[in-house]
Design a protein around this motif. Structure first.
Motif, PDB file in Angstrom:
ATOM      1  N   VAL A 140     -37.232   5.650  28.212  1.00  0.00           N
ATOM      2  CA  VAL A 140     -36.114   4.854  27.696  1.00  0.00           C
ATOM      3  C   VAL A 140     -36.579   3.422  27.474  1.00  0.00           C
ATOM      4  O   VAL A 140     -37.064   2.762  28.398  1.00  0.00           O
ATOM      5  CB  VAL A 140     -34.911   4.876  28.654  1.00  0.00           C
ATOM      6  CG1 VAL A 140     -33.768   4.039  28.089  1.00  0.00           C
ATOM      7  CG2 VAL A 140     -34.442   6.316  28.894  1.00  0.00           C
ATOM      8  N   SER A 141     -36.438   2.956  26.259  1.00  0.00           N
ATOM      9  CA  SER A 141     -36.842   1.604  25.889  1.00  0.00           C
ATOM     10  C   SER A 141     -35.607   0.728  25.733  1.00  0.00           C
ATOM     11  O   SER A 141     -34.718   1.044  24.946  1.00  0.00           O
ATOM     12  CB  SER A 141     -37.618   1.641  24.573  1.00  0.00           C
ATOM     13  OG  SER A 141     -37.753   0.343  24.019  1.00  0.00           O
ATOM     14  N   THR A 142     -35.552  -0.359  26.490  1.00  0.00           N
ATOM     15  CA  THR A 142     -34.515  -1.353  26.243  1.00  0.00           C
ATOM     16  C   THR A 142     -35.044  -2.301  25.180  1.00  0.00           C
ATOM     17  O   THR A 142     -35.868  -3.168  25.453  1.00  0.00           O
ATOM     18  CB  THR A 142     -34.152  -2.138  27.514  1.00  0.00           C
ATOM     19  OG1 THR A 142     -33.658  -1.233  28.515  1.00  0.00           O
ATOM     20  CG2 THR A 142     -33.072  -3.174  27.212  1.00  0.00           C
ATOM     21  N   ALA A 143     -34.597  -2.085  23.956  1.00  0.00           N
ATOM     22  CA  ALA A 143     -34.952  -2.982  22.858  1.00  0.00           C
ATOM     23  C   ALA A 143     -33.792  -3.959  22.684  1.00  0.00           C
ATOM     24  O   ALA A 143     -33.424  -4.643  23.644  1.00  0.00           O
ATOM     25  CB  ALA A 143     -35.246  -2.192  21.588  1.00  0.00           C
ATOM     26  N   SER A 144     -33.193  -4.006  21.536  1.00  0.00           N
ATOM     27  CA  SER A 144     -32.102  -4.938  21.280  1.00  0.00           C
ATOM     28  C   SER A 144     -31.594  -4.700  19.870  1.00  0.00           C
ATOM     29  O   SER A 144     -32.324  -4.174  19.012  1.00  0.00           O
ATOM     30  CB  SER A 144     -32.599  -6.385  21.405  1.00  0.00           C
ATOM     31  OG  SER A 144     -31.651  -7.317  20.908  1.00  0.00           O
ATOM     32  N   ALA A 145     -30.355  -5.114  19.606  1.00  0.00           N
ATOM     33  CA  ALA A 145     -29.887  -5.141  18.223  1.00  0.00           C
ATOM     34  C   ALA A 145     -30.799  -6.008  17.375  1.00  0.00           C
ATOM     35  O   ALA A 145     -30.931  -5.801  16.164  1.00  0.00           O
ATOM     36  CB  ALA A 145     -28.451  -5.657  18.162  1.00  0.00           C
ATOM     37  N   ALA A 146     -31.471  -6.980  18.014  1.00  0.00           N
ATOM     38  CA  ALA A 146     -32.434  -7.822  17.301  1.00  0.00           C
ATOM     39  C   ALA A 146     -33.586  -7.007  16.749  1.00  0.00           C
ATOM     40  O   ALA A 146     -34.255  -7.433  15.801  1.00  0.00           O
ATOM     41  CB  ALA A 146     -32.970  -8.909  18.232  1.00  0.00           C
ATOM     42  N   GLY A 147     -33.844  -5.831  17.310  1.00  0.00           N
ATOM     43  CA  GLY A 147     -34.902  -4.971  16.824  1.00  0.00           C
ATOM     44  C   GLY A 147     -34.492  -4.130  15.622  1.00  0.00           C
ATOM     45  O   GLY A 147     -35.349  -3.538  14.966  1.00  0.00           O
ATOM     46  N   LEU A 148     -33.196  -4.079  15.346  1.00  0.00           N
ATOM     47  CA  LEU A 148     -32.694  -3.377  14.171  1.00  0.00           C
ATOM     48  C   LEU A 148     -32.245  -4.358  13.093  1.00  0.00           C
ATOM     49  O   LEU A 148     -32.334  -4.065  11.898  1.00  0.00           O
ATOM     50  CB  LEU A 148     -31.511  -2.474  14.549  1.00  0.00           C
ATOM     51  CG  LEU A 148     -31.789  -1.375  15.563  1.00  0.00           C
ATOM     52  CD1 LEU A 148     -30.504  -0.611  15.871  1.00  0.00           C
ATOM     53  CD2 LEU A 148     -32.856  -0.429  15.050  1.00  0.00           C
ATOM     54  N   LEU A 149     -31.773  -5.506  13.518  1.00  0.00           N
ATOM     55  CA  LEU A 149     -31.252  -6.524  12.605  1.00  0.00           C
ATOM     56  C   LEU A 149     -32.221  -7.697  12.630  1.00  0.00           C
ATOM     57  O   LEU A 149     -33.261  -7.655  12.022  1.00  0.00           O
ATOM     58  CB  LEU A 149     -29.828  -6.900  13.014  1.00  0.00           C
ATOM     59  CG  LEU A 149     -28.872  -5.692  13.135  1.00  0.00           C
ATOM     60  CD1 LEU A 149     -27.549  -6.092  13.747  1.00  0.00           C
ATOM     61  CD2 LEU A 149     -28.690  -5.036  11.774  1.00  0.00           C
ATOM     62  N   THR A 150     -31.914  -8.729  13.347  1.00  0.00           N
ATOM     63  CA  THR A 150     -32.875  -9.792  13.649  1.00  0.00           C
ATOM     64  C   THR A 150     -32.239 -10.701  14.687  1.00  0.00           C
ATOM     65  O   THR A 150     -31.111 -10.466  15.112  1.00  0.00           O
ATOM     66  CB  THR A 150     -33.298 -10.582  12.388  1.00  0.00           C
ATOM     67  OG1 THR A 150     -34.485 -11.334  12.682  1.00  0.00           O
ATOM     68  CG2 THR A 150     -32.200 -11.527  11.909  1.00  0.00           C
ATOM     69  N   GLN A 151     -32.955 -11.717  15.112  1.00  0.00           N
ATOM     70  CA  GLN A 151     -32.445 -12.672  16.094  1.00  0.00           C
ATOM     71  C   GLN A 151     -32.610 -14.074  15.537  1.00  0.00           C
ATOM     72  O   GLN A 151     -33.729 -14.577  15.448  1.00  0.00           O
ATOM     73  CB  GLN A 151     -33.199 -12.550  17.409  1.00  0.00           C
ATOM     74  CG  GLN A 151     -32.787 -13.558  18.470  1.00  0.00           C
ATOM     75  CD  GLN A 151     -31.341 -13.370  18.895  1.00  0.00           C
ATOM     76  OE1 GLN A 151     -30.973 -12.330  19.404  1.00  0.00           O
ATOM     77  NE2 GLN A 151     -30.516 -14.382  18.673  1.00  0.00           N
ATOM     78  N   LYS A 161     -38.926  -7.294  19.498  1.00  0.00           N
ATOM     79  CA  LYS A 161     -37.922  -6.241  19.653  1.00  0.00           C
ATOM     80  C   LYS A 161     -37.994  -5.235  18.502  1.00  0.00           C
ATOM     81  O   LYS A 161     -37.747  -4.040  18.691  1.00  0.00           O
ATOM     82  CB  LYS A 161     -36.527  -6.838  19.798  1.00  0.00           C
ATOM     83  CG  LYS A 161     -36.297  -7.536  21.134  1.00  0.00           C
ATOM     84  CD  LYS A 161     -36.513  -6.600  22.328  1.00  0.00           C
ATOM     85  CE  LYS A 161     -36.186  -7.260  23.656  1.00  0.00           C
ATOM     86  NZ  LYS A 161     -36.348  -6.345  24.805  1.00  0.00           N
ATOM     87  N   HIS A 162     -38.328  -5.705  17.290  1.00  0.00           N
ATOM     88  CA  HIS A 162     -38.615  -4.760  16.211  1.00  0.00           C
ATOM     89  C   HIS A 162     -39.787  -3.858  16.604  1.00  0.00           C
ATOM     90  O   HIS A 162     -39.780  -2.644  16.359  1.00  0.00           O
ATOM     91  CB  HIS A 162     -38.950  -5.510  14.917  1.00  0.00           C
ATOM     92  CG  HIS A 162     -37.770  -5.843  14.074  1.00  0.00           C
ATOM     93  ND1 HIS A 162     -36.888  -6.864  14.378  1.00  0.00           N
ATOM     94  CD2 HIS A 162     -37.313  -5.294  12.918  1.00  0.00           C
ATOM     95  CE1 HIS A 162     -35.946  -6.934  13.453  1.00  0.00           C
ATOM     96  NE2 HIS A 162     -36.172  -5.986  12.556  1.00  0.00           N
ATOM     97  N   ALA A 163     -40.803  -4.457  17.199  1.00  0.00           N
ATOM     98  CA  ALA A 163     -41.971  -3.682  17.618  1.00  0.00           C
ATOM     99  C   ALA A 163     -41.606  -2.677  18.707  1.00  0.00           C
ATOM    100  O   ALA A 163     -42.137  -1.552  18.725  1.00  0.00           O
ATOM    101  CB  ALA A 163     -43.075  -4.618  18.101  1.00  0.00           C
ATOM    102  N   ALA A 164     -40.721  -3.060  19.619  1.00  0.00           N
ATOM    103  CA  ALA A 164     -40.298  -2.135  20.675  1.00  0.00           C
ATOM    104  C   ALA A 164     -39.585  -0.931  20.075  1.00  0.00           C
ATOM    105  O   ALA A 164     -39.802   0.218  20.502  1.00  0.00           O
ATOM    106  CB  ALA A 164     -39.393  -2.854  21.673  1.00  0.00           C
TER     107      ALA A 164
END
Length: 273
Positions: A140-151, A161-164
């Motif tokens: 289980v990887s805790t990424a972020s909405a930043a990994g799908l959208l941006t920050q 987070k995109h890389a995660a």
């Protein structure tokens, strides 16, 4: 294959507080045994003591750096035969183009490389176990909405987070039909110390980043994130989205990226960035 949480042995990093602590609590409540890790040894010990009071004999802890291979090995050894690894440790540091090389390096180490180290340590054994007719494992990887959208504000956080997310997708595509379950958590704002510190910062880019998070959607509790993650685990879904609207935003981004970027520029301007 989906993880049966009841009776499983799980390792959770970044577990002295926030989402990691919440994950450990919910895992214990659902019958798992947990090993928790964190860089903050004192706080980790306090958290472990609290969890052990409610779930005696099913909590152990190992303090250390999640991006250190020896620490990852120690966490795995403390659990014995580990069934699930929750790569939750993360940092939010480095803002604007002034982000330093050290901040970039720390972000890569904790937000991405720590996941790679954990996968190296555990996935081969899980695949062998599954090939022999046993249960595989769950990553289980805790990424972020930043990994799908941006920050907004933080290139280090947005990029790592995109890389995660990318690494979690790679694991699922490569091993998901060979005994490995992969879940990737992508929350927006979560009411944790990280969010609290970000809302009081005097750094303009850091402030922009946190204001964008709380403006985009109502922050949720860490326990709500843990519930969404374990629901995804039990349902066999890749994405755990504590904020369901993130899925809609992600689809719109993919459908018309130019329009989405224009919208993000307008959003940034509205926040004074």
């Amino acid at each position: 294959m989906t993880l049966d949480v009841d009776g499983a042995v799980a390792v959770v990093t970044g577990a002295a507080s926030g989402i990691g602590e919440a994950l450990a609590q919910r895992l214990l409540e659902r019958g798992a045994t947990v090993v928790i890790g964190d860089l903050d040894a004192s706080r980790l010990e306090q958290t472990a003591a609290r969890l052990d009071r409610d779930h005696p004999g099913r909590v152990s802890h190992v303090a250390g750096d999640a991006s250190d291979a020896d620490h990852v090995a120690a966490l795995a050894a403390a659990g014995g035969e580990v069934d699930a690894f929750f790569a939750n440790a993360g940092v939010f540091t480095g803002f604007g183009l002034d982000a330093t090389d050290d901040e970039w390096a720390l972000s890569w180490d904790v937000n991405v490389r720590s996941h790679v180290l954990a996968a190296r340590a555990l996935v081969p054994g899980w695949i062998e176990r599954a090939a022999a007719g046993g249960m595989g494992g769950c990553f289980v990887s805790t990424a972020s909405a930043a990994g799908l959208l941006t920050q907004l504000g933080s290139p280090t956080y947005a990029t790592t987070k995109h890389a995660a997310v990318g690494f979690a997708e790679w694991l699922a595509a490569t091993y998901g039909d060979r005994g490995l379950q992969v879940v990737c958590a992508c929350p927006m704002g979560v009411r944790t110390d990280m969010l609290s510190e970000g809302t009081t910062t005097t750094d303009a880019d850091a402030s922009l980043g946190m204001r964008s998070v709380v403006s985009a959607g109502e922050p949720v509790t860490a326990l709500a994130v843990a519930d969404a993650v374990l629901d995804a685990v039990e349902a066999g879904r890749f994405f755990a989205l504590p904020h369901p609207e993130v899925g809609t935003m992600y689809a719109r981004k993919a459908a018309d990226t130019d329009h989405w970027i224009s919208g993000m520029q307008r959003f940034r301007t509205s926040l004074g960035g």
